[in-house]
Scaffold this motif. Structure first.
Motif, mmCIF file in Angstrom:
data_model
loop_
_atom_site.group_PDB
_atom_site.id
_atom_site.type_symbol
_atom_site.label_atom_id
_atom_site.label_comp_id
_atom_site.label_asym_id
_atom_site.label_seq_id
_atom_site.Cartn_x
_atom_site.Cartn_y
_atom_site.Cartn_z
ATOM 1 N N ARG A 1 10.967 -1.863 -4.755
ATOM 2 C CA ARG A 1 12.277 -1.956 -5.428
ATOM 3 C C ARG A 1 13.395 -2.248 -4.437
ATOM 4 O O ARG A 1 14.304 -3.032 -4.715
ATOM 5 C CB ARG A 1 12.547 -0.680 -6.218
ATOM 6 C CG ARG A 1 11.577 -0.481 -7.377
ATOM 7 C CD ARG A 1 11.844 0.804 -8.153
ATOM 8 N NE ARG A 1 13.083 0.691 -8.918
ATOM 9 C CZ ARG A 1 14.151 1.452 -8.724
ATOM 10 N NH1 ARG A 1 14.149 2.367 -7.766
ATOM 11 N NH2 ARG A 1 15.225 1.291 -9.464
ATOM 12 N N GLU A 2 13.347 -1.608 -3.295
ATOM 13 C CA GLU A 2 14.377 -1.848 -2.281
ATOM 14 C C GLU A 2 14.303 -3.277 -1.749
ATOM 15 O O GLU A 2 15.324 -3.970 -1.610
ATOM 16 C CB GLU A 2 14.206 -0.854 -1.137
ATOM 17 C CG GLU A 2 15.235 -0.984 -0.020
ATOM 18 C CD GLU A 2 16.618 -0.482 -0.432
ATOM 19 O OE1 GLU A 2 17.587 -0.761 0.308
ATOM 20 O OE2 GLU A 2 16.739 0.182 -1.496
ATOM 21 N N ALA A 3 13.100 -3.735 -1.469
ATOM 22 C CA ALA A 3 12.938 -5.056 -0.856
ATOM 23 C C ALA A 3 13.326 -6.176 -1.813
ATOM 24 O O ALA A 3 14.017 -7.132 -1.415
ATOM 25 C CB ALA A 3 11.494 -5.236 -0.391
ATOM 26 N N ILE A 4 12.902 -6.085 -3.065
ATOM 27 C CA ILE A 4 13.211 -7.186 -3.979
ATOM 28 C C ILE A 4 14.704 -7.228 -4.289
ATOM 29 O O ILE A 4 15.265 -8.309 -4.493
ATOM 30 C CB ILE A 4 12.385 -7.109 -5.277
ATOM 31 C CG1 ILE A 4 12.669 -5.833 -6.070
ATOM 32 C CG2 ILE A 4 10.903 -7.257 -4.985
ATOM 33 C CD1 ILE A 4 12.044 -5.824 -7.459
ATOM 34 N N TRP B 1 0.816 -1.211 0.000
ATOM 35 C CA TRP B 1 0.000 0.000 0.000
ATOM 36 C C TRP B 1 0.854 1.268 0.000
ATOM 37 O O TRP B 1 0.534 2.249 -0.669
ATOM 38 C CB TRP B 1 -0.922 0.001 1.210
ATOM 39 C CG TRP B 1 -1.689 1.280 1.410
ATOM 40 C CD1 TRP B 1 -1.608 2.122 2.474
ATOM 41 C CD2 TRP B 1 -2.645 1.860 0.526
ATOM 42 N NE1 TRP B 1 -2.442 3.189 2.313
ATOM 43 C CE2 TRP B 1 -3.098 3.054 1.112
ATOM 44 C CE3 TRP B 1 -3.148 1.479 -0.725
ATOM 45 C CZ2 TRP B 1 -4.039 3.877 0.508
ATOM 46 C CZ3 TRP B 1 -4.096 2.297 -1.323
ATOM 47 C CH2 TRP B 1 -4.533 3.484 -0.707
ATOM 48 N N SER B 2 1.982 1.269 0.725
ATOM 49 C CA SER B 2 2.714 2.527 0.891
ATOM 50 C C SER B 2 4.207 2.285 1.014
ATOM 51 O O SER B 2 4.683 1.148 1.084
ATOM 52 C CB SER B 2 2.214 3.247 2.148
ATOM 53 O OG SER B 2 2.638 2.551 3.309
ATOM 54 N N GLY B 3 4.956 3.402 1.064
ATOM 55 C CA GLY B 3 6.379 3.354 1.367
ATOM 56 C C GLY B 3 6.605 3.008 2.830
ATOM 57 O O GLY B 3 5.657 2.881 3.619
ATOM 58 N N GLY B 4 7.860 2.811 3.182
ATOM 59 C CA GLY B 4 8.177 2.445 4.550
ATOM 60 C C GLY B 4 7.899 0.984 4.865
ATOM 61 O O GLY B 4 7.950 0.575 6.033
ATOM 62 N N THR B 5 7.620 0.204 3.843
ATOM 63 C CA THR B 5 7.250 -1.208 4.040
ATOM 64 C C THR B 5 8.357 -2.162 3.581
ATOM 65 O O THR B 5 8.145 -3.371 3.525
ATOM 66 C CB THR B 5 5.965 -1.523 3.262
ATOM 67 O OG1 THR B 5 6.137 -1.108 1.891
ATOM 68 C CG2 THR B 5 4.768 -0.797 3.845
ATOM 69 N N ASP B 6 9.528 -1.608 3.288
ATOM 70 C CA ASP B 6 10.617 -2.395 2.730
ATOM 71 C C ASP B 6 10.924 -3.634 3.568
ATOM 72 O O ASP B 6 11.025 -4.751 3.059
ATOM 73 C CB ASP B 6 11.898 -1.552 2.622
ATOM 74 C CG ASP B 6 11.661 -0.133 2.144
ATOM 75 O OD1 ASP B 6 10.718 0.514 2.633
ATOM 76 O OD2 ASP B 6 12.423 0.326 1.289
ATOM 77 N N ARG B 7 11.080 -3.434 4.874
ATOM 78 C CA ARG B 7 11.470 -4.547 5.745
ATOM 79 C C ARG B 7 10.333 -5.557 5.903
ATOM 80 O O ARG B 7 10.578 -6.747 6.071
ATOM 81 C CB ARG B 7 11.936 -4.019 7.100
ATOM 82 C CG ARG B 7 12.671 -5.066 7.934
ATOM 83 C CD ARG B 7 13.414 -4.437 9.085
ATOM 84 N NE ARG B 7 14.475 -3.556 8.637
ATOM 85 C CZ ARG B 7 15.685 -3.963 8.251
ATOM 86 N NH1 ARG B 7 15.989 -5.244 8.269
ATOM 87 N NH2 ARG B 7 16.591 -3.081 7.859
#
Length: 407
Positions: A81-84, A47-53
């Motif tokens: 993009r950061e998480a993958i 849904w939003s940013g800040g969800t990478d971890r």
């Protein structure tokens, strides 16, 4: 938002388990570990940013095929993009899709089709009925199919199928003959030819029931034994494919298993064909064979006639839908580790040539047609209506196949 997405995904038709809205990394890890042992895969709607971890923890803990879906607002895409990238650095392959939240069901459907096919293969039984034809050079054994696809393979004597067909109820056989004669626009075979072809079909159906078979590669013994010229399997495997048991002849393994994958992905029958002509300037290819499923053709514009190679028994000259988008596909490779696929449009649904197998179509390829020769995984290739490229991209990731896309 949560309830709207849940409603849209539920409408796709597969069985889902929805955890509560995840709001922390610990929450993500808890639910991923909780579901890990009894789900087949996961879809993460970001849904939003800040969800990478949170995304990263789900990928690390679930250890199943995952699709991560980003949308163009609230920095959703940035976190994805950061998480993958972090997950891939850890050797974990993740599928990614992107679109508006209102499109989520359309965009996740190909992933679900690929996941469904992957799972159902592990619950399926592939049968070789008789022997492979001597000109088929690529063969798979039970150990490889189990290791690469989770697919069980058994071998059944051709004679057992034939004997079951000979014992089939005469009235039921003739009722099927009458049905076929009324279905096709033209019938160029005698009733006794049709009866023998239908008996082969009934023998195959009995084998399917007896051994709980999901798909079959059937020997065309009539091609090599003159005493069996009138007992070909061509009509039988066409009818079996329409029954939801993707099958074909020549004892071909890779292409017929591809038909099974297509069926599990989409519920559609498909056409296994030879690639017989190429027109490079027009990027056009001719595909032909004698075993097209009736569900893919206009039967009133089609013909029941003899098999091309022997001019005996029964086969189908089918007219396919001109102007329709199709996908061509085949798995293969030395270790069954590749998949070739691409799309095109049918520009001629029935060429009617006398020097090719009975059902003949010309397809204008969306890409370089010659690559179908240079990158071939074998002769036979599978044709199915619709653009399934995204399905096969996901399937290649789920099954760790090298994707060879014709573009």
């Amino acid at each position: 938002m949560y309830e709207d997405v849940r409603r849209r995904i539920s409408g796709v038709g597969d069985f889902f388990e929805f955890p509560p809205l995840i709001t922390s990394a610990d929450h993500a890890e808890y639910y991923a570990s909780r579901y890990r042992d009894w789900v087949d895969g996961g879809i993460v709607i970001v849904w939003s940013g800040g969800t990478d971890r949170m995304i990263y923890r789900i990928g690390r803990e679930l250890r199943k095929p995952i699709l991560v879906y980003a949308h163009p607002a609230h920095n959703s895409l940035a976190s994805v993009r950061e998480a993958i990238a972090a997950l891939r650095n850890d050797g974990i392959e993740i599928s990614v899709s992107y679109g508006e939240l209102g499109q989520v069901s359309d965009f996740v459907s190909p992933f679900l089709g690929a996941l469904r096919a992957s799972v159902l293969l592990t619950r399926s039984r592939f049968a070789q009925v008789g022997e492979q034809e001597p000109w088929i050079l690529i063969s798979r054994g039970p150990e490889m199919l189990r290791r690469r696809l989770g697919l069980e393979m058994i071998k059944i004597r051709w004679e057992e199928m034939f004997e079951l067909g000979l014992r089939a109820d005469g009235r039921a056989v003739m009722e099927k003959v009458v049905e076929l004669k009324s279905l096709f626009g033209k019938v160029d075979r005698r009733d006794d030819d049709l009866e023998k072809a239908v008996r082969i079909y009934f023998g195959l159906k009995d084998i399917v029931r007896k051994y709980s078979i999901s798909s079959a590669a059937v020997e065309a013994r009539d091609m090599l034994d003159p005493s069996l010229r009138d007992w070909g399997p061509y009509l039988g495997v066409s009818l079996l494919s329409d029954d939801g048991i993707p099958s074909d002849y020549e004892g071909e393994h890779d292409a017929i298993i591809t038909k099974l994958i297509v069926y599990y992905m989409t519920g559609r029958a498909s056409f296994m064909a030879n690639m017989t002509r190429i027109d490079s300037p027009r990027n056009a290819v001719v595909f032909s064979h004698c075993t097209v499923p009736i569900s893919m053709i206009d039967p009133k514009a089609s013909v029941l006639l003899s098999y091309y190679e022997t001019d005996r028994t029964v086969a189908i000259r089918g007219r396919l839908k001109e102007g329709e988008k199709v996908t061509f596909v085949r798995i293969g490779g030395r270790d069954l580790d590749k998949i070739l696929f691409g799309t095109g449009t049918i520009v001629n649904g029935d060429l009617g040539r006398k020097d090719l197998c009975r059902t003949q179509i010309e397809v204008r390829v969306d890409g370089r047609a010659r690559d179908l020769i240079e990158k071939a995984l074998g002769n036979h290739i599978v044709i199915v209506y619709g653009d399934l490229r995204e399905h096969f991209r996901y399937f290649s990731k789920i099954k760790s196949l090298e994707a060879i896309e014709i573009v």
